[in-house]
Design a protein around this motif. Structure first.
Motif, PDB file in Angstrom:
ATOM      1  N   TRP A   1       0.899  -1.331   0.086  1.00 55.96           N
ATOM      2  CA  TRP A   1      -0.042  -0.107  -0.064  1.00 55.96           C
ATOM      3  C   TRP A   1       0.781   1.250   0.041  1.00 55.96           C
ATOM      4  O   TRP A   1       0.243   2.184  -0.444  1.00 55.96           O
ATOM      5  CB  TRP A   1      -1.033   0.061   1.032  1.00 55.96           C
ATOM      6  N   ALA A   2       2.050   1.196   0.654  1.00 58.86           N
ATOM      7  CA  ALA A   2       2.755   2.461   0.672  1.00 58.86           C
ATOM      8  C   ALA A   2       3.438   2.677  -0.579  1.00 58.86           C
ATOM      9  O   ALA A   2       3.917   3.964  -0.637  1.00 58.86           O
ATOM     10  CB  ALA A   2       4.139   2.169   1.529  1.00 58.86           C
ATOM     11  N   THR A   3       3.102   2.058  -1.734  1.00 63.59           N
ATOM     12  CA  THR A   3       3.958   2.344  -3.071  1.00 63.59           C
ATOM     13  C   THR A   3       2.788   2.441  -4.184  1.00 63.59           C
ATOM     14  O   THR A   3       3.061   2.884  -5.091  1.00 63.59           O
ATOM     15  CB  THR A   3       5.046   1.509  -3.313  1.00 63.59           C
ATOM     16  N   MET A   4       1.817   1.600  -3.877  1.00 66.23           N
ATOM     17  CA  MET A   4       0.757   1.572  -5.132  1.00 66.23           C
ATOM     18  C   MET A   4       0.003   2.548  -5.657  1.00 66.23           C
ATOM     19  O   MET A   4      -0.397   2.731  -6.647  1.00 66.23           O
ATOM     20  CB  MET A   4      -0.214   0.371  -4.506  1.00 66.23           C
ATOM     21  N   PHE A   5       0.263   3.846  -4.644  1.00 64.85           N
ATOM     22  CA  PHE A   5      -0.462   5.063  -5.188  1.00 64.85           C
ATOM     23  C   PHE A   5       0.334   6.229  -5.646  1.00 64.85           C
ATOM     24  O   PHE A   5       0.304   7.348  -5.741  1.00 64.85           O
ATOM     25  CB  PHE A   5      -1.280   5.666  -3.758  1.00 64.85           C
ATOM     26  N   ARG A   6       1.599   5.764  -5.511  1.00 70.95           N
ATOM     27  CA  ARG A   6       2.820   6.548  -6.207  1.00 70.95           C
ATOM     28  C   ARG A   6       2.979   7.848  -5.426  1.00 70.95           C
ATOM     29  O   ARG A   6       2.808   9.008  -5.920  1.00 70.95           O
ATOM     30  CB  ARG A   6       2.696   6.690  -7.612  1.00 70.95           C
ATOM     31  N   PRO A   7       3.218   7.702  -4.003  1.00 73.80           N
ATOM     32  CA  PRO A   7       3.061   9.019  -3.223  1.00 73.80           C
ATOM     33  C   PRO A   7       4.182   9.957  -3.718  1.00 73.80           C
ATOM     34  O   PRO A   7       5.337   9.580  -3.689  1.00 73.80           O
ATOM     35  CB  PRO A   7       3.181   8.528  -1.948  1.00 73.80           C
ATOM     36  N   ARG A   8       3.914  11.255  -3.706  1.00 74.26           N
ATOM     37  CA  ARG A   8       4.755  12.219  -4.052  1.00 74.26           C
ATOM     38  C   ARG A   8       4.750  13.408  -3.246  1.00 74.26           C
ATOM     39  O   ARG A   8       3.546  13.962  -2.696  1.00 74.26           O
ATOM     40  CB  ARG A   8       4.825  12.685  -5.613  1.00 74.26           C
ATOM     41  N   THR A   9       5.651  14.382  -3.324  1.00 75.22           N
ATOM     42  CA  THR A   9       5.644  15.544  -2.784  1.00 75.22           C
ATOM     43  C   THR A   9       4.698  16.517  -3.650  1.00 75.22           C
ATOM     44  O   THR A   9       4.464  16.036  -4.588  1.00 75.22           O
ATOM     45  CB  THR A   9       6.900  16.271  -2.428  1.00 75.22           C
TER      46      THR A   9
END
Lengths: 277, 131
Positions: B57-65
């Motif tokens: 989950w920590a990567t699947m939404f491509r978190p970005r600043t």
């Protein structure tokens, strides 16, 4: 293993002719192991009579408190073995994030609520957090887990040679908008009750009564039946009878639970009754 | 599945009834529940994903600043709440499973039970309004 009900009432003692059959004393249940191990579940007003019955029969007693509401501890100060110097009394209770068990019990065992201080009791009293892993008490295996009820509250599971009893006297597993979840891992108390021989469970209300008391921490006939069916228990003892319910009303309530839990033996816990597990 | 701690059960019950998006993880950081409002913002339904390990989950939404720089998993507010056991807040841009880009404000905090036992962590978040 023998289970004896010394107090079956919830909230407040309700002695009188209308409650004589199921009893008016508040929660206290004795579990006797085959080797004589004596465990007492809760210390409501019913524990006073148990004290007389035990007399000198045991030199160690373990009292397992589900929580510290008054109807579950009020009899403690009148439990004879606490005043017997030769008796070792172990009191187990739910852990709290703030005060330890001694500090919380001392609120009751001190003036003005009670004349005797906890530290002045003649018996040898030891306090423990309720065990969250299976723990041997004499010949009985005891486990506890926190359950849904206001304030720190645990239920217990006690096992001996394949026989088991789960004790969830104050329990509202259906609290919230989704009722009992489909996944048992998300049902409060499920693991404690799973496939036990005897489930002693809160059955304080009819559904219409609970509708106006959601969040008070108790179950109705519908919830106790659903919980028992999901946990695939052998027998259910409806417990924590509402003080406003007379014997005839409890008869009706027990019948209602039985109809909603086909295949499971359902009884109303009666003061003075002993069940062999 | 093993019995969930009562604190997680109660928080899930609460979250189910909230309109604020809520994301709930256990003590390992694995997703154990997200409510409908969170599902709407992330473009997924809990019934479809059930539980998700932290790494997923920590990567699947491509978190970005907000400036578009990818955020390492361990720097997300919910990661900090469960790994470092402290509250955290941040602004994150992400791409939902429905392919929609959104910018959200996230506040996360650890759940600790009796005796300081770590039970999990909660993130509550809000979509940031476009100026």
């Amino acid at each position: 293993m023998k289970v004896t009900f010394w107090g079956t009432r919830g909230s407040i003692a309700s002695a009188g002719p209308a409650t004589a059959r199921y009893g008016g004393n508040t929660a206290s249940v004795q579990v006797m192991g085959r080797d004589g191990t004596c465990v007492v579940l809760d210390a409501g007003t019913g524990i006073r009579s148990l004290g007389y019955a035990l007399e000198d029969a045991v030199d160690r007693i373990d009292i397992l408190l589900s929580h510290l509401h008054m109807d579950h501890i009020q009899g403690l100060g009148f439990f004879g073995p606490l005043f017997a110097p030769k008796v070792e009394v172990h009191i187990w209770g739910p852990p709290s994030a703030t005060l330890d068990l001694r500090a919380r019990l001392t609120r009751y065992f001190s003036p003005p609520l009670f004349p005797v201080q906890l530290r002045d009791l003649p018996s040898r009293v030891e306090l423990h957090n309720a065990p969250d892993v299976p723990t041997a008490i004499g010949g009985l295996l005891v486990t506890s887990a926190t359950v849904i009820h206001p304030g720190p509250t645990v239920g217990y599971r006690i096992e001996e040679d394949g026989a088991s009893v789960a004790y969830l006297p104050d329990h509202e597993p259906a609290l919230g908008p989704i009722g009992l979840p489909d996944d048992p891992a998300w049902i409060s108390g499920f693991e404690l009750a799973s496939e036990v021989s005897l489930l002693v469970h809160d059955a304080q209300y009819f559904p219409d009564e609970r509708a106006t008391r959601v969040g008070w921490g108790h179950s109705s006939t519908v919830e106790v039946a659903a919980f028992a069916r999901r946990a695939r228990v052998g027998r259910v003892a409806c417990f924590h009878h509402d003080p406003a319910h007379d014997d005839a009303t409890i008869d009706r309530l027990v019948t209602e639970v039985g109809e909603a839990a086909p295949g499971i033996t359902v009884i109303g816990a009666r003061e003075g009754e002993t069940l062999e597990i | 599945m093993a019995q969930q701690p009562i604190e997680l059960i109660l928080f899930r019950q609460l979250a189910t009834n909230l309109a604020v998006p809520v994301f709930l993880v256990d003590e390992r950081g694995d997703l154990v529940f997200l409510n409908e409002a969170a599902g709407d913002l992330l473009g997924i339904r809990f019934d479809d994903v059930d539980q998700l390990p932290f790494e997923r989950w920590a990567t699947m939404f491509r978190p970005r600043t907000p400036e578009g720089e990818l955020m390492p998993a361990e720097t997300l507010p919910l990661s900090l709440a469960v790994l470092e056991r402290r509250p955290a807040h941040d602004t994150i841009s992400l791409t939902g499973a429905d392919g929609v880009d959104r910018t959200i404000e996230v506040t996360a905090f650890p759940l600790e039970g009796g005796g300081g036992r770590l039970i999990g962590a909660v993130a509550m978040f809000w979509e940031r309004e476009t100026p």
